[in-house]
Design an enzyme around this catalytic site. Structure first.
Site, short mmCIF file in Angstrom:
data_model
loop_
_atom_site.label_atom_id
_atom_site.label_comp_id
_atom_site.label_asym_id
_atom_site.label_seq_id
_atom_site.Cartn_x
_atom_site.Cartn_y
_atom_site.Cartn_z
N LYS A 1 6.60 -116.25 70.01
CA LYS A 1 8.02 -116.29 69.60
C LYS A 1 9.00 -116.50 70.77
O LYS A 1 10.07 -117.04 70.56
CB LYS A 1 8.39 -115.01 68.84
CG LYS A 1 7.74 -114.91 67.46
CD LYS A 1 8.24 -113.69 66.71
CE LYS A 1 7.53 -113.51 65.39
NZ LYS A 1 8.05 -112.38 64.60
N ASP B 1 13.59 -113.90 61.02
CA ASP B 1 13.22 -112.49 60.84
C ASP B 1 14.42 -111.66 60.38
O ASP B 1 14.39 -111.00 59.34
CB ASP B 1 12.70 -111.88 62.16
CG ASP B 1 11.21 -112.13 62.38
OD1 ASP B 1 10.47 -112.26 61.40
OD2 ASP B 1 10.80 -112.18 63.55
P1 NDP Z 1 6.71 -104.76 68.37
O1 NDP Z 1 5.38 -104.42 68.95
O2 NDP Z 1 7.55 -105.79 69.02
O3 NDP Z 1 7.59 -103.40 68.31
C1 NDP Z 1 7.10 -102.23 67.73
C2 NDP Z 1 8.19 -101.15 67.72
O4 NDP Z 1 7.70 -100.05 66.97
C3 NDP Z 1 8.53 -100.61 69.11
O5 NDP Z 1 9.90 -100.28 69.14
C4 NDP Z 1 7.66 -99.36 69.21
O6 NDP Z 1 8.22 -98.35 70.00
C5 NDP Z 1 7.70 -98.88 67.77
N1 NDP Z 1 6.54 -98.07 67.41
C6 NDP Z 1 5.24 -98.48 67.31
N2 NDP Z 1 4.46 -97.44 66.92
C7 NDP Z 1 5.29 -96.37 66.77
C8 NDP Z 1 5.09 -95.01 66.39
N3 NDP Z 1 3.86 -94.55 66.09
N4 NDP Z 1 6.16 -94.20 66.33
C9 NDP Z 1 7.39 -94.65 66.65
N5 NDP Z 1 7.65 -95.94 67.04
C10 NDP Z 1 6.61 -96.78 67.09
O7 NDP Z 1 6.42 -105.12 66.86
P2 NDP Z 1 7.33 -106.01 65.87
O8 NDP Z 1 8.74 -105.57 66.02
O9 NDP Z 1 7.00 -107.44 66.05
O10 NDP Z 1 6.76 -105.59 64.44
C11 NDP Z 1 7.02 -104.32 63.87
C12 NDP Z 1 6.63 -104.33 62.42
O11 NDP Z 1 7.48 -105.22 61.71
C13 NDP Z 1 5.20 -104.80 62.10
O12 NDP Z 1 4.63 -103.88 61.20
C14 NDP Z 1 5.36 -106.12 61.41
O13 NDP Z 1 4.39 -106.31 60.41
C15 NDP Z 1 6.71 -105.94 60.78
N6 NDP Z 1 7.39 -107.21 60.50
C16 NDP Z 1 7.73 -107.46 59.20
C17 NDP Z 1 8.37 -108.61 58.87
C18 NDP Z 1 8.72 -108.87 57.46
O14 NDP Z 1 9.17 -109.97 57.15
N7 NDP Z 1 8.58 -107.92 56.56
C19 NDP Z 1 8.72 -109.62 59.91
C20 NDP Z 1 8.36 -109.23 61.24
C21 NDP Z 1 7.70 -108.07 61.52
P3 NDP Z 1 8.07 -98.29 71.63
O15 NDP Z 1 9.00 -99.34 72.18
O16 NDP Z 1 8.51 -96.91 71.94
O17 NDP Z 1 6.63 -98.56 71.92
#
Ligand code: NDP
Length: 286
Positions: free
Chosen positions: A73, A109
């Protein structure tokens, strides 16, 4: 005399790694069929080192456009002719559109989220709590702010990431934003009107997991949204519904991304119900 048939399909698809589990192909091809288009959507497994060649290939073959998913991306920006303003602010492109021979980067998104949100409540003036600061959160924050959300509290475990997103919103949009550290159950402030889980917590197969939010701070009338598309009814949304909140699932965001992508590529505004139906069947247990 009868016109000769055309055997040349419009080509679209997705470049990702891994690519095999991406269900977008099913909803896009269902929409193409429903609207009588001779168009294809092809999932392509593209390694990071091959992204440039893949984009040049799409250009050479006259693809109408393509989605970019993990891990492309941000890297795809270097291969495009131009980038839409909101995708520039987000700093990532997940949808490329060919316009007059040029490849333009868009980000659907956040727009997919805003469009889904608008079906349940008007974004303007909302006070948002955003859980997470990753790629999805960033896109949602930027597009929500551009759509008139008044304030955003970014709640994240990693301070640097969270602060960076709050600063971006303050710098590049009219919304106010602040960072709140996330250790222990987060108490949603009373004035909040909209809570969004933009973390993967609750995603299949870990479907009993919910983001660490004090359930008692979710109040009747708040809108609670989840980005997790599978299962559509996450444990977090079930809790919120049980407390009288209006809920919005991640499937609505995904479907609306497909709607926006198809409009970009074909000029047709597709029927979202057809697309949702396909995904619901794919994600239904058993
Ligand atoms: P990233 O890896 O870029 O970011 C993940 C985020 O979630 C970070 O802020 C991370 O925190 C946080 N996180 C992960 N695990 C935990 C936890 N156990 N507790 C608290 N915070 C947590 O992922 P994306 O943003 O790309 O994707 C996130 C979700 O969004 C995915 O499940 C994906 O499937 C979904 N998604 C859905 C879409 C849709 O159209 N419905 C489109 C795009 C994504 P930290 O920074 O502290 O590690």
């Amino acid at each position: 005399m009868r016109e000769p048939p055309s055997f040349l399909s419009m080509l679209t698809g997705s470049f990702a790694s891994p690519a095999a589990e991406n269900p977008t192909v099913a909803m896009m091809e269902a929409a193409y069929r429903h609207h009588g288009l001779d168009a294809r959507y092809i999932n392509c497994e593209v390694a990071p080192r091959d992204l440039g060649d893949a984009v040049r290939g799409a250009r050479a073959m006259g693809w109408a456009g393509f989605n970019c998913s993990i891990p492309h991306k941000v890297a795809v920006l270097a291969h495009l002719d131009d980038v839409a303003p909101s995708a520039q602010i987000i700093g990532a492109v997940n949808c490329v559109v060919r316009r007059d021979g040029a490849l333009i980067g868009e980000n659907t998104d956040g727009l997919g989220f805003v469009r889904a949100l608008a079906a349940v409540t008007a974004p303007a003036g909302q006070s948002m709590v955003l859980l997470g600061a990753g790629g999805a959160a960033r896109a949602i924050a930027v597009e929500s702010a551009l759509a008139g959300v008044a304030s955003i509290t970014v709640v994240n475990r990693d301070r640097e990431r969270g602060e960076e997103l709050a600063a971006l919103i303050e710098r590049r949009t009219l919304a106010s934003a602040r960072f709140a550290p996330w250790h222990g159950p987060f108490l949603v402030p009373d004035e909040t009107t909209l809570v969004v889980n933009a973390t993967p917590v609750g995603l299949y197969p870990d479907t009993a997991a919910r983001p660490d939010v004090d359930p008692g701070s979710l109040r009747p009338g708040m809108t609670v949204a989840d980005v997790v598309p599978n299962p559509p009814r996450t444990a977090f949304l079930s809790d919120a519904a049980g407390r009288g909140c209006v809920t919005l699932d991640g499937l609505a965001m995904l479907v609306n991304q497909g709607v926006i992508g198809m409009r970009h590529w074909t000029g047709i505004d597709p029927d979202p119900a057809v697309m949702r139906d396909v995904l619901e069947k794919l994600f239904s247990p058993g």
